[in-house]
Design a protein around this motif. Structure first.
Motif, PDB file in Angstrom:
ATOM      1  N   LEU B 244       0.779  -1.212   0.017  1.00 42.64           N
ATOM      2  CA  LEU B 244       0.054   0.047  -0.055  1.00 42.64           C
ATOM      3  C   LEU B 244       0.962   1.413  -0.093  1.00 42.64           C
ATOM      4  O   LEU B 244       1.906   1.368   0.826  1.00 42.64           O
ATOM      5  N   ARG B 245       0.505   2.050  -0.963  1.00 45.92           N
ATOM      6  CA  ARG B 245       1.214   3.543  -1.175  1.00 45.92           C
ATOM      7  C   ARG B 245       0.397   4.474  -0.415  1.00 45.92           C
ATOM      8  O   ARG B 245      -0.551   4.765  -1.277  1.00 45.92           O
ATOM      9  N   PHE B 246       0.779   5.179   0.304  1.00 49.56           N
ATOM     10  CA  PHE B 246       0.033   6.660   0.827  1.00 49.56           C
ATOM     11  C   PHE B 246       0.665   7.637   0.712  1.00 49.56           C
ATOM     12  O   PHE B 246       2.057   7.541   0.108  1.00 49.56           O
ATOM     13  N   GLY B 247       0.354   8.829   0.810  1.00 47.06           N
ATOM     14  CA  GLY B 247       1.158   9.906   0.993  1.00 47.06           C
ATOM     15  C   GLY B 247       2.603   9.844   1.578  1.00 47.06           C
ATOM     16  O   GLY B 247       2.613   9.331   2.762  1.00 47.06           O
ATOM     17  N   ILE B 248       3.636  10.770   1.237  1.00 50.53           N
ATOM     18  CA  ILE B 248       4.971  10.629   1.844  1.00 50.53           C
ATOM     19  C   ILE B 248       4.596  11.113   3.469  1.00 50.53           C
ATOM     20  O   ILE B 248       3.923  12.030   3.818  1.00 50.53           O
ATOM     21  N   GLY B 249       5.219  10.154   4.351  1.00 48.88           N
ATOM     22  CA  GLY B 249       5.043  10.447   5.740  1.00 48.88           C
ATOM     23  C   GLY B 249       3.848   9.978   6.469  1.00 48.88           C
ATOM     24  O   GLY B 249       3.988   9.724   7.674  1.00 48.88           O
ATOM     25  N   GLU B 250       2.894   9.502   5.818  1.00 49.39           N
ATOM     26  CA  GLU B 250       1.800   8.870   6.385  1.00 49.39           C
ATOM     27  C   GLU B 250       1.712   7.445   6.643  1.00 49.39           C
ATOM     28  O   GLU B 250       1.056   6.962   7.516  1.00 49.39           O
ATOM     29  N   HIS B 251       2.735   6.862   6.134  1.00 46.96           N
ATOM     30  CA  HIS B 251       2.801   5.457   6.499  1.00 46.96           C
ATOM     31  C   HIS B 251       3.013   4.993   7.871  1.00 46.96           C
ATOM     32  O   HIS B 251       2.066   4.047   8.377  1.00 46.96           O
ATOM     33  N   GLU B 252       3.662   5.650   8.758  1.00 45.84           N
ATOM     34  CA  GLU B 252       3.680   5.302  10.060  1.00 45.84           C
ATOM     35  C   GLU B 252       2.561   5.419  10.962  1.00 45.84           C
ATOM     36  O   GLU B 252       2.132   4.704  11.655  1.00 45.84           O
ATOM     37  N   GLU B 253       1.783   6.545  10.658  1.00 44.90           N
ATOM     38  CA  GLU B 253       0.502   6.748  11.238  1.00 44.90           C
ATOM     39  C   GLU B 253      -0.752   5.824  10.810  1.00 44.90           C
ATOM     40  O   GLU B 253      -1.520   5.462  11.625  1.00 44.90           O
ATOM     41  N   ILE B 254      -0.741   5.459   9.630  1.00 48.15           N
ATOM     42  CA  ILE B 254      -1.487   4.410   9.070  1.00 48.15           C
ATOM     43  C   ILE B 254      -1.586   3.028   9.528  1.00 48.15           C
ATOM     44  O   ILE B 254      -2.391   2.360   9.710  1.00 48.15           O
ATOM     45  N   ALA B 255      -0.054   2.596   9.953  1.00 54.35           N
ATOM     46  CA  ALA B 255       0.074   1.176  10.054  1.00 54.35           C
ATOM     47  C   ALA B 255      -0.818   0.410  11.058  1.00 54.35           C
ATOM     48  O   ALA B 255      -1.296  -0.312  10.983  1.00 54.35           O
ATOM     49  N   ARG B 264       1.273  -9.668   9.599  1.00 57.27           N
ATOM     50  CA  ARG B 264       2.447  -8.896   9.904  1.00 57.27           C
ATOM     51  C   ARG B 264       2.387  -7.641   9.185  1.00 57.27           C
ATOM     52  O   ARG B 264       1.900  -7.734   8.083  1.00 57.27           O
ATOM     53  N   VAL B 265       2.897  -6.703   9.630  1.00 57.65           N
ATOM     54  CA  VAL B 265       2.931  -5.274   8.871  1.00 57.65           C
ATOM     55  C   VAL B 265       4.224  -4.835   8.877  1.00 57.65           C
ATOM     56  O   VAL B 265       4.848  -4.666   9.799  1.00 57.65           O
ATOM     57  N   GLU B 266       4.876  -4.622   7.759  1.00 58.29           N
ATOM     58  CA  GLU B 266       6.108  -3.697   7.667  1.00 58.29           C
ATOM     59  C   GLU B 266       6.025  -2.300   7.233  1.00 58.29           C
ATOM     60  O   GLU B 266       5.166  -2.245   6.312  1.00 58.29           O
ATOM     61  N   VAL B 267       6.608  -1.515   7.971  1.00 56.12           N
ATOM     62  CA  VAL B 267       6.600  -0.193   7.304  1.00 56.12           C
ATOM     63  C   VAL B 267       7.958   0.432   6.608  1.00 56.12           C
ATOM     64  O   VAL B 267       8.949   0.203   7.489  1.00 56.12           O
ATOM     65  N   LEU B 268       7.642   0.551   5.401  1.00 52.39           N
ATOM     66  CA  LEU B 268       8.887   1.202   4.691  1.00 52.39           C
ATOM     67  C   LEU B 268       8.571   2.634   4.604  1.00 52.39           C
ATOM     68  O   LEU B 268       7.544   3.158   4.555  1.00 52.39           O
ATOM     69  N   PRO B 269       9.854   3.517   4.147  1.00 51.06           N
ATOM     70  CA  PRO B 269       9.538   4.656   3.918  1.00 51.06           C
ATOM     71  C   PRO B 269       8.265   5.209   2.987  1.00 51.06           C
ATOM     72  O   PRO B 269       7.620   6.083   2.982  1.00 51.06           O
ATOM     73  N   ASP B 270       8.286   4.172   1.590  1.00 54.46           N
ATOM     74  CA  ASP B 270       7.499   4.641   0.675  1.00 54.46           C
ATOM     75  C   ASP B 270       6.226   3.793   0.625  1.00 54.46           C
ATOM     76  O   ASP B 270       5.552   3.998  -0.241  1.00 54.46           O
ATOM     77  N   ARG B 271       6.127   2.749   1.507  1.00 52.31           N
ATOM     78  CA  ARG B 271       5.087   1.947   1.410  1.00 52.31           C
ATOM     79  C   ARG B 271       4.756   1.015   2.664  1.00 52.31           C
ATOM     80  O   ARG B 271       5.708   1.027   3.496  1.00 52.31           O
ATOM     81  N   LEU B 272       3.465   0.612   2.643  1.00 42.17           N
ATOM     82  CA  LEU B 272       3.147  -0.215   3.772  1.00 42.17           C
ATOM     83  C   LEU B 272       3.178  -1.849   3.146  1.00 42.17           C
ATOM     84  O   LEU B 272       2.598  -2.173   2.122  1.00 42.17           O
ATOM     85  N   LEU B 273       3.755  -2.733   3.777  1.00 45.02           N
ATOM     86  CA  LEU B 273       3.728  -4.137   3.264  1.00 45.02           C
ATOM     87  C   LEU B 273       2.744  -4.861   4.442  1.00 45.02           C
ATOM     88  O   LEU B 273       2.977  -5.053   5.591  1.00 45.02           O
ATOM     89  N   LEU B 274       1.561  -5.571   3.782  1.00 43.85           N
ATOM     90  CA  LEU B 274       0.802  -6.333   4.626  1.00 43.85           C
ATOM     91  C   LEU B 274       1.073  -7.924   4.246  1.00 43.85           C
ATOM     92  O   LEU B 274       0.739  -8.302   3.200  1.00 43.85           O
ATOM     93  N   TYR B 275       1.425  -8.668   5.389  1.00 46.44           N
ATOM     94  CA  TYR B 275       1.802 -10.275   4.772  1.00 46.44           C
ATOM     95  C   TYR B 275       0.494 -10.710   5.373  1.00 46.44           C
ATOM     96  O   TYR B 275      -0.051 -10.832   6.588  1.00 46.44           O
ATOM     97  N   SER B 276      -0.218 -11.417   4.340  1.00 42.78           N
ATOM     98  CA  SER B 276      -1.368 -12.436   4.572  1.00 42.78           C
ATOM     99  C   SER B 276      -1.402 -13.499   3.630  1.00 42.78           C
ATOM    100  O   SER B 276      -0.776 -13.478   2.688  1.00 42.78           O
ATOM    101  N   SER B 277      -2.111 -14.381   3.924  1.00 42.40           N
ATOM    102  CA  SER B 277      -2.282 -15.523   3.060  1.00 42.40           C
ATOM    103  C   SER B 277      -3.278 -15.422   1.851  1.00 42.40           C
ATOM    104  O   SER B 277      -2.982 -16.007   0.813  1.00 42.40           O
ATOM    105  N   ASP B 278      -4.216 -14.386   2.036  1.00 41.61           N
ATOM    106  CA  ASP B 278      -5.031 -14.011   0.925  1.00 41.61           C
ATOM    107  C   ASP B 278      -4.929 -12.435   0.557  1.00 41.61           C
ATOM    108  O   ASP B 278      -5.798 -11.708   1.303  1.00 41.61           O
ATOM    109  N   GLY B 279      -4.167 -12.042  -0.472  1.00 42.27           N
ATOM    110  CA  GLY B 279      -3.734 -10.618  -0.454  1.00 42.27           C
ATOM    111  C   GLY B 279      -5.085  -9.937  -1.020  1.00 42.27           C
ATOM    112  O   GLY B 279      -5.466  -8.793  -0.371  1.00 42.27           O
ATOM    113  N   GLU B 280      -6.058 -10.414  -2.032  1.00 44.32           N
ATOM    114  CA  GLU B 280      -7.070  -9.755  -2.332  1.00 44.32           C
ATOM    115  C   GLU B 280      -8.014  -9.553  -1.298  1.00 44.32           C
ATOM    116  O   GLU B 280      -8.667  -8.537  -0.928  1.00 44.32           O
ATOM    117  N   GLU B 281      -8.153 -10.606  -0.546  1.00 42.93           N
ATOM    118  CA  GLU B 281      -9.207 -10.340   0.724  1.00 42.93           C
ATOM    119  C   GLU B 281      -8.792  -9.100   1.831  1.00 42.93           C
ATOM    120  O   GLU B 281      -9.543  -8.399   2.081  1.00 42.93           O
TER     121      GLU B 281
END
Ligand SMILES: Nc1ncnc2c1ncn2[C@@H]1O[C@H](COP(=O)(O)OP(=O)(O)OP(=O)(O)O)[C@@H](O)[C@H]1O
Ligand SMILES: [Mg+2]
Lengths: 272, 317
Positions: B244-255, B264-281
């Protein structure tokens, strides 16, 4: 499976055999570079003989007692110039080109990824330097022969082999010095403070007895003086046995000590 | 002398490499790794810059002495049998050591001679290898006139001149454009099919996935995990990932708002990564929450995710 003739032992015969596997590399290098060395290796020495020996020498009526057994200035200066030429050839071969093999072209790194080890790499490179000294000095001696500066054929032949020893006495330690250097900036000093003063003051062009006593003593520790004195004894046929021994031992010691230093420094440089 | 099939090609236990620096402190480049590479397998070291990959490879190449632990290559000790080991391995170093003043063919020929192979044999192998790496037309070209990809292929050809049992490739495609990389991969794949044992380092997860049967993830001189690409992904990641890509600097607060939607959720400077078995869902649930990312993407987990999980960092920075 590779089918090399290598027995893999680090023993001397194995090292010598493996060093010959680099011959084709050096042949290729020589095929590519010999034209560029013709002037400096073969023509310049001739110009020196004519200018210094024949033309300048014609003005010099040196005291024959001071010419170390030579009958003319030309026959005095000729052996000096041969030995000096052996030295300058070596300085050219074991400075910038060696650094190139390590730093600029990284050729040595390619070599040591194969069965070749550090001693083989050094041996092959110094073998090439020896070849350069041999060709340069052989031509020099041949060119001077018609000038009637040599007393005997045997003397000249032995003098030729003496040039190989003199060449290596410079080549091995300077090679060792070079392989540990980070960059080429030290070479300017090596040439200006090492090679050129030796070239001028180590008895090639005038007897070192002309120098002040301390300067003379200093000149006599330089390898070039030992080389010049040895060569001159052989070409003018005025041989002092014990002195020959001193020269040979001194020059050989430089080769042997230089060898161990070279292996140590190149090992550290390439295999860290 | 052959290595029986049950013997490992590389066997390292507690392998270490340290460098003394000028200032006196020592750099621990490799801090005790265990590696076992079997005949015919292709094995990878995946890790970021400075992980200690090249230091390890140079020890395996019997060029750099080990600082600790034990190491056997083809059953031999590199400290005492260096020339024998090097006679039977091929090395493709990270930095090219081609002779830029020689032409392409001479580079191969001269190198073959370093192995003490007879001249005629080297000549015929040279022609075969030029064909294999598709450089026959360039045989007379100077190395300095070759493209990066061609130089790399020439280095690979050179490393094969002694018909090695074990081929070491340190970052074989770093710095190449995508097309040149695929050509190199294709050649390496053929070697793999011929049964050559490949050991390579890379910091590209796609390269590791393409070429390695088994790999270790290396970071700061230690091995963080080991397995096949699939095993590693199964063990350290989920099947799918939502980016998921949000506005710059928003990732921390949306996580925190999406934390419960994924394993599990990883916060990178430019995106959020959501780890799941079914991505679409998972992505559908994100939208249900009224969150509106600028861009979103569902993909399969890769080794990149494994690395992120293990080290908290991305592979290529
Ligand atoms: N000759 C050396 N002297 C001192 N330190 C070194 C030397 N070689 C490597 N190092 C250090 O060891 C560490 C590991 O380096 P190495 O080259 O093995 O990493 P790498 O995984 O190959 O990285 P890269 O992806 O950049 O090639 C680094 O910190 C590096 O600075
Ligand atoms: Mg590296």
């Amino acid at each position: 499976m590779s089918s090399t003739a290598d027995d893999g032992s680090g023993a001397l015969p194995g090292t010598l055999i493996r060093a010959t596997w680099v011959t084709d590399y050096w042949l290729t290098v020589y095929k590519r570079t010999w034209k560029g060395t013709v002037i400096s290796s073969f023509v310049t020495p001739l110009l020196y003989i004519v200018a210094m020996g024949v033309l300048l020498g014609g003005f010099i009526k040196g005291d024959p007692a001071k010419l170390e057994g030579a009958t003319s200035y030309l026959s005095f200066v000729a052996p000096g110039m041969v030995a000096a030429q052996a030295m300058t050839t070596v300085f050219g071969e074991v400075t910038y080109p060696v650094m190139g093999m390590i730093k600029w072209h990284r050729t040595y790194f390619g070599m040591i990824a194969t069965p070749l080890g550090i001693p083989e790499v050094i041996l092959a490179h110094l073998g090439f330097v020896l070849f350069r000294v041999a060709t340069v000095c052989a031509v020099f001696l041949l060119v001077m022969t018609p000038f009637g500066v040599f007393e005997s054929l045997g003397g000249v032949v032995i003098a030729f082999f003496a040039q190989l020893l003199i060449g290596m006495a410079f080549a091995v330690p300077i090679y060792a010095f070079t392989v540990g250097l980070k960059d080429e900036s030290a070479f300017a000093l090596v040439f200006r403070l090492g090679m050129i003063p030796m070239f001028l003051f180590s008895g090639a062009f005038f007897p070192v007895s002309n120098l002040d006593a301390p300067m003379e003593a200093f000149a006599k520790v330089t390898p070039l003086w030992h080389g010049v004195d040895l060569t001159r004894m052989l070409t003018v046929g005025n041989i002092d046995g014990p002195m020959v021994l001193v020269h040979v031992v001194y020059l050989s010691a430089l080769v042997v000590l230089g060898w161990f230093w070279a292996v140590r420094r190149l090992t550290r440089r390439l295999t860290d | 002398m052959t290595v029986s099939s049950d013997t490992s090609m590389i066997h390292a236990v507690g392998l270490r490499k340290s460098f003394g620096s000028k200032s006196g402190e020592t750099v621990e480049a490799v801090c005790g790794i265990d590696v076992d590479v079997r005949r015919g397998e292709s094995f990878g070291f995946l890790g970021p810059n400075g992980a200690g990959k090249s230091s390890t490879m140079r020890m395996i190449a019997a060029v750099s002495p080990i600082s600790g632990g034990s190491l056997r290559i083809l059953g031999m000790d590199p400290a005492t049998q260096g020339p024998q080991i090097r006679a039977r391995i091929g090395v493709c170093p990270q930095e090219d050591t081609l002779d830029t003043e020689l032409n392409v063919r001479d580079n191969l020929y001269i190198y073959g001679r370093y192995f003490g192979l007879p001249r005629a044999e080297v000549r015929s192998r040279t022609d075969e290898l030029l064909e294999f790496v598709q450089l026959t037309e360039k045989a007379k070209a100077k190395v300095e006139d070759l493209s990066g990809g061609m130089k790399r292929r020439l280095t690979i050809a050179r490393s094969l001149i002694n018909k090695p049992d074990l081929l070491l490739l340190d970052e074989p495609t770093t710095g190449l454009d995508p097309q040149a990389r695929h050509v190199v991969w294709d050649r390496l794949f053929r070697l793999k099919q011929q049964g050559v044992t490949l050991v390579l380092t890379t910091h590209y997860m796609d390269e590791a996935e393409q070429l390695c049967d088994r790999l270790v993830v290396m970071d700061k001189g230690v091995i963080a995990a080991e397995g096949s690409p699939l095993e590693l992904i199964r063990a350290y990641s989920t099947r799918e990932v939502v980016e998921l890509r949000f506005g710059i600097g928003e990732h921390e607060e949306i996580a925190p708002k999406v934390e419960d939607l994924a394993e599990r959720v990883e916060v990178l400077p430019d995106r959020l990564l959501l780890y799941s078995s079914d991505g679409e869902e998972t992505l559908a649930k994100v939208h249900e929450r009224g969150l509106d990312p600028i861009a979103s993407l569902v993909r399969r987990s890769t080794l990149e995710d494994v690395f992120l999980r293990l080290t908290g960092r991305t592979l290529v920075d």
